[in-house]
Design a protein around this motif. Structure first.
Motif, PDB file in Angstrom:
ATOM      1  N   UNK A 481       0.838  -1.193   0.000  1.00 21.77           N
ATOM      2  CA  UNK A 481       0.000   0.000   0.000  1.00 21.77           C
ATOM      3  C   UNK A 481       0.877   1.248   0.000  1.00 21.77           C
ATOM      4  N   UNK A 482       0.402   2.284  -0.672  1.00 20.05           N
ATOM      5  CA  UNK A 482       1.101   3.563  -0.707  1.00 20.05           C
ATOM      6  C   UNK A 482       0.519   4.469   0.361  1.00 20.05           C
ATOM      7  N   UNK A 483       1.374   5.063   1.115  1.00 16.99           N
ATOM      8  CA  UNK A 483       0.959   5.945   2.199  1.00 16.99           C
ATOM      9  C   UNK A 483       0.487   7.260   1.608  1.00 16.99           C
ATOM     10  N   UNK A 484      -0.810   7.557   1.768  1.00 22.08           N
ATOM     11  CA  UNK A 484      -1.398   8.720   1.116  1.00 22.08           C
ATOM     12  C   UNK A 484      -1.732   9.854   2.075  1.00 22.08           C
ATOM     13  N   UNK A 513      -3.443  10.223  14.823  1.00 23.98           N
ATOM     14  CA  UNK A 513      -4.265   9.272  14.077  1.00 23.98           C
ATOM     15  C   UNK A 513      -3.944   9.412  12.599  1.00 23.98           C
ATOM     16  N   UNK A 514      -4.066   8.294  11.870  1.00 24.27           N
ATOM     17  CA  UNK A 514      -3.753   8.273  10.445  1.00 24.27           C
ATOM     18  C   UNK A 514      -4.925   7.642   9.704  1.00 24.27           C
ATOM     19  N   UNK A 515      -5.372   8.303   8.619  1.00 26.22           N
ATOM     20  CA  UNK A 515      -6.497   7.780   7.848  1.00 26.22           C
ATOM     21  C   UNK A 515      -6.104   6.552   7.032  1.00 26.22           C
ATOM     22  N   UNK A 516      -4.796   6.360   6.794  1.00 26.09           N
ATOM     23  CA  UNK A 516      -4.362   5.200   6.026  1.00 26.09           C
ATOM     24  C   UNK A 516      -4.593   3.924   6.827  1.00 26.09           C
ATOM     25  N   UNK A 573       4.766   9.822   9.994  1.00 25.45           N
ATOM     26  CA  UNK A 573       4.510   8.383  10.136  1.00 25.45           C
ATOM     27  C   UNK A 573       5.718   7.596   9.648  1.00 25.45           C
ATOM     28  N   UNK A 574       5.591   6.271   9.690  1.00 23.86           N
ATOM     29  CA  UNK A 574       6.711   5.399   9.330  1.00 23.86           C
ATOM     30  C   UNK A 574       6.443   4.586   8.080  1.00 23.86           C
ATOM     31  N   UNK A 575       5.385   4.922   7.332  1.00 27.06           N
ATOM     32  CA  UNK A 575       5.069   4.169   6.124  1.00 27.06           C
ATOM     33  C   UNK A 575       5.833   4.744   4.943  1.00 27.06           C
ATOM     34  N   UNK A 576       5.605   4.117   3.783  1.00 29.18           N
ATOM     35  CA  UNK A 576       6.258   4.575   2.558  1.00 29.18           C
ATOM     36  C   UNK A 576       5.201   5.031   1.568  1.00 29.18           C
ATOM     37  N   UNK A 577       5.371   6.221   0.957  1.00 26.46           N
ATOM     38  CA  UNK A 577       6.367   7.237   1.308  1.00 26.46           C
ATOM     39  C   UNK A 577       5.985   7.932   2.614  1.00 26.46           C
TER      40      UNK A 577
END
Length: 794
Positions: A481-484, A513-516, A573-577
């Motif tokens: 998944x792409x972090x949007x 909080x993150x919507x992803x 956050x720690x996701x990509x990107x």
């Protein structure tokens, strides 16, 4: 039994006949079946209490069980001293079995049993008897209780309630080893006679086992009984009552005895040499053969451990034990190569795992055999470097992006090239392509993780020399998944700080909080924005557990100086990107007591937009106005300067040459523009070997043909153009070669005088007048220049 009944009858006769008379002839006597005195009131005398001794003392009767006579069995007789034999006394009977099992003669008091009794069903009966006056119907004596016991006879044989029995004893046990204890139960009365006295004996099973006649304990009777010779024994046990005497009843049971195994036999190989043939294509870790040593023991005593004796070829093979078959499974530790070595020989040792120290004297509990392995030459398919490939790709990856590669090799001596292709099974496989030579996998369509999160397909590798030899491997591609969306503060916080706050005091704990739909374990980091890092008011302490604390940095705050503080907090956050956002927190200064309890704050709700102050906006507008003024002045000066230049050009025609600076990018410029459309088409047709690169060879000397005086300019330029076109050492883009040609339709032909060997004084510009009115001004200009300064040359 009969003797006892006769004795009871004799005593009754003696009492009834007056041979034994009571000590005190009172009008009332008792029938109680107990040997004790009873206090009875005597009617017709003074009211006094006197002791009366009973005329007949009794408490129980006996009756034989299983009585088979045709007449009712006589039990006994009841009689009262008040009964004179004239029929004035009536005897009654009540209690267990009264009327159904036992009856009484109302006149004589004789008791009979009217049916056969079984002591094992009911050993005794409790009854009550009473003497009643026939006329008055009143009891002459109090009701008396007595017992009738059923006297046992030997009518039950001993029974083994737990039989048949199953027992075991280790083989090779010594004589007298305990096996089992049996027990028979006799339902007869053990307190009367020998009816329940049981004696045990063996009817079948000798001479291997013996039994104790009293206790029923079974023991071994022979030494060194071998399980491998005979394992099961069936022993027949008899239990006989009456102490085993003649006429006693007997019962039998069966005892199945099994000899359990002990490790008294070593393993032995049935042959000394084992031959195995192994293809060289066998995989490392695969089983290539089995050998077996025989052990007649059973269970864990037959467990065998196989080991390879160090020697020739032993390091290429390994041996393990199959727990189900106790076979030695030989496996490959390293690949085999027929071209390197064709045969191997080594020894294998088999030994017991569980030894019994009692049988060490038998000898060593191990055996050795030789194994010879011949390697077979095989044409094997390609071998992949991995049993399975797992790759990852983001859902926004462009089509054609390489996401991984598979590798297969031909391990034969004459190594062949390998070709790869996808095993097409469904439409899902069309999302990817593979390079047939390199084995690289690339995307063939755009991927959508929400539609398909994982792709599974197979890749086949085949040998070019033998396409029928193929191997297959599974490939799993996970779409990431792409972090949007960036993380944000989860809830709006109303943060306040006391005026008397100390440095390092935590005034607020924030979460994000993150919507992803981020995977489990995503972490958020908190920090101050760069513009707020140098301010000495507040700081952010990241707790590294997706929370952070707002801490004070100075000692005390003043509402009069500043009531509100705006603290920009960056959350990442720690996701990509990686996504981040800046969240501005409003901190209000409040008045608090010494304990930190808020007393009062400004009640006015402040909702200022995140941005710049009014003073900063005014400064920015002033800067913009100044920049606009500078731009307008610069444009005006440029226009004025251009106008002056045009006016100067009318006075001196040479200024045109000086200010004409649009000559292209130079000889070395190959990136500025494409000038292919401006080249001379004739030269392109004459020499198609020209390339816009500088060759490494074929360096021809450059020859410059002499130019005759008064040669036409166009011919001169064409000659130079052709010279540059055929010269491979010339730069690829020559401004002179490009702009010199003006086409075939020009009436005036070329006017260029570049690289002219003549001077202006040698030129005759009178022909310009012949070109028409369009070139009249040009002819006048050159004519005036020549007349004005005839000695000047260009």
């Amino acid at each position: 039994m009969l003797t006892r009944n006769c004795l009871s009858l004799l005593l009754w006769v003696l009492f009834d006949g007056g041979l034994l008379t009571p000590l005190h002839p009172e009008p009332q006597q008792t029938l109680e079946a107990e040997s004790r005195d009873n206090v009875v009131p005597v009617p017709g005398r003074r009211s006094s209490v006197q002791r009366v001794k009973r005329g007949w003392v009794w408490n129980q009767f006996f009756v034989l069980e299983e009585y088979m006579g045709s007449e009712p069995q006589y039990v006994g007789k009841l009689h009262s001293d008040l009964d004179k034999g004239v029929g004035t006394v009536k005897y009654t009977l009540s209690g267990d079995g009264a009327g159904t099992v036992f009856t009484i003669d109302e006149t004589t008091g004789d008791i009979h049993a009217i049916r056969s009794l079984d002591r094992e069903e009911k050993p005794f009966y409790t009854l009550r008897a009473q003497a009643v006056d026939v006329d008055t119907k009143k009891p002459l004596e109090p009701e008396s209780e007595f017992i009738i016991k059923v006297q046992d006879i030997n009518d039950n044989e001993p029974k083994f309630l737990d039989g048949p029995y199953v027992a075991s004893v280790p083989e090779m046990s010594p004589v007298g080893a305990y096996v089992l204890q049996v027990k028979a139960t006799d339902a007869d009365d053990p307190t009367y006679g020998n009816s329940a006295r049981v004696v045990y004996s063996i009817l079948q099973g000798q001479p291997y086992f013996s039994i104790d006649p009293k206790t029923g304990v079974i023991r071994t009777a022979l030494p060194n009984m071998d399980r491998e010779v005979k394992e099961q024994y069936q022993v027949l046990i008899q239990a006989k009552d009456m102490g085993g005497q003649l006429g006693g009843l007997a019962g039998t049971t069966t005892v199945n005895i099994t000899l359990t195994d002990v490790n008294d036999n070593p393993p032995r190989f049935p042959k000394s040499i084992f031959h195995l043939k192994v293809p060289e294509s066998s995989h490392v870790g695969s089983a290539i053969g089995r050998i077996r040593a025989v052990d007649p023991d059973f269970g864990k005593n037959a467990d065998i451990e196989y080991n390879i004796v160090p020697g020739d070829g032993g390091n290429l093979f390994d041996i393990t034990t199959d727990e189900n078959t106790q076979e030695g499974v030989i496996k490959l530790k390293k690949p085999l190569d027929f071209e390197t070595k064709k045969a191997y020989t080594f020894k294998v040792e088999a030994s017991n795992l569980h030894l019994d120290h009692r049988f060490h004297s038998v000898g060593p509990f191990k055996d050795t055999a030789t194994v010879k392995i011949n390697v077979l030459d095989m044409d094997e398919p390609p071998v992949f470097s991995k049993p399975m490939y797992t790759m990852e790709v983001y859902e926004d990856t462009p089509v054609g992006t390489i996401i991984g590669a598979v590798t297969a090799q031909d391990l034969d001596a004459g190594s062949s090239s390998v070709r790869y292709f996808i095993d097409w099974k469904n439409d899902v496989d069309s999302y990817f392509t593979i390079d047939a030579t390199e084995g690289t996998i690339a995307t063939n369509e755009l991927l959508d993780r929400e539609s398909t999160a994982q792709y599974n397909f197979s890749i086949i590798a085949s040998k070019v020399s033998n396409p029928l030899l193929t191997s297959k491997v599974d490939v799993i591609i996970n779409v990431l998944d792409v972090n949007e969306f960036p993380p944000e503060i989860s809830v709006p916080y109303e943060t306040s700080v006391c005026e008397n706050a100390k440095p390092g005091q935590v005034i607020q704990t924030v979460t994000a909080a993150d919507k992803d739909l981020s995977p489990a374990g995503q972490r958020f980091s908190f920090r101050l924005s760069p513009e707020a890092s140098n301010k000495p008011n507040f700081t952010v302490h990241d707790y590294r557990n997706n929370t952070a604390g707002i801490e004070t940095r100075k000692n005390g705050y003043s509402r009069r100086q500043q009531e509100l503080y705006f603290l920009p907090v960056v959350i990442e956050d720690s996701s990509y990107p990686v996504q981040s956002s800046t969240n501005t927190m409003t901190i209000r200064v409040c008045r608090c007591d010494s304990d930190g309890t808020i007393l009062s704050c400004n009640v006015e709700a402040i909702f200022l937009p995140v941005g710049l102050s009014t003073g900063a906006l005014i400064a920015i507008l002033l800067c913009i106005v100044i920049l606009l003024v500078i731009v307008v002045l610069y444009v005006a000066l440029r226009r004025q300067k251009k106008k002056d230049t045009l006016m100067t050009s009318k006075e001196d025609i040479r200024d045109n040459v000086i200010h004409y600076d649009d000559e292209g990018g130079g000889e070395e410029d190959t990136q500025a523009f494409d000038i292919g459309a401006l080249r001379n088409p004739k030269v392109i047709e004459d020499n198609k070997m020209r390339r816009d690169i500088k060759p490494d060879t074929l360096c021809f000397p450059r020859q410059r043909p002499p130019v005759e005086d008064n040669t036409d300019i166009r011919d001169f330029i064409n000659q130079r153009l052709q010279e540059n076109d055929v010269d491979p050492t010339a730069p690829p883009y020559d401004s002179l070669a490009t702009y010199a040609y003006e086409g075939n339709g020009s009436v005036a032909e070329s006017l260029s005088s570049i690289e002219s060997l003549t001077t202006e004084a040698d030129q005759d510009y009178d022909y310009l007048s012949d070109w028409g009115p369009r070139f009249k001004i040009l002819a006048d200009m050159f004519g005036e220049e020549e007349s004005y300064n005839p000695d000047k040359v260009t």
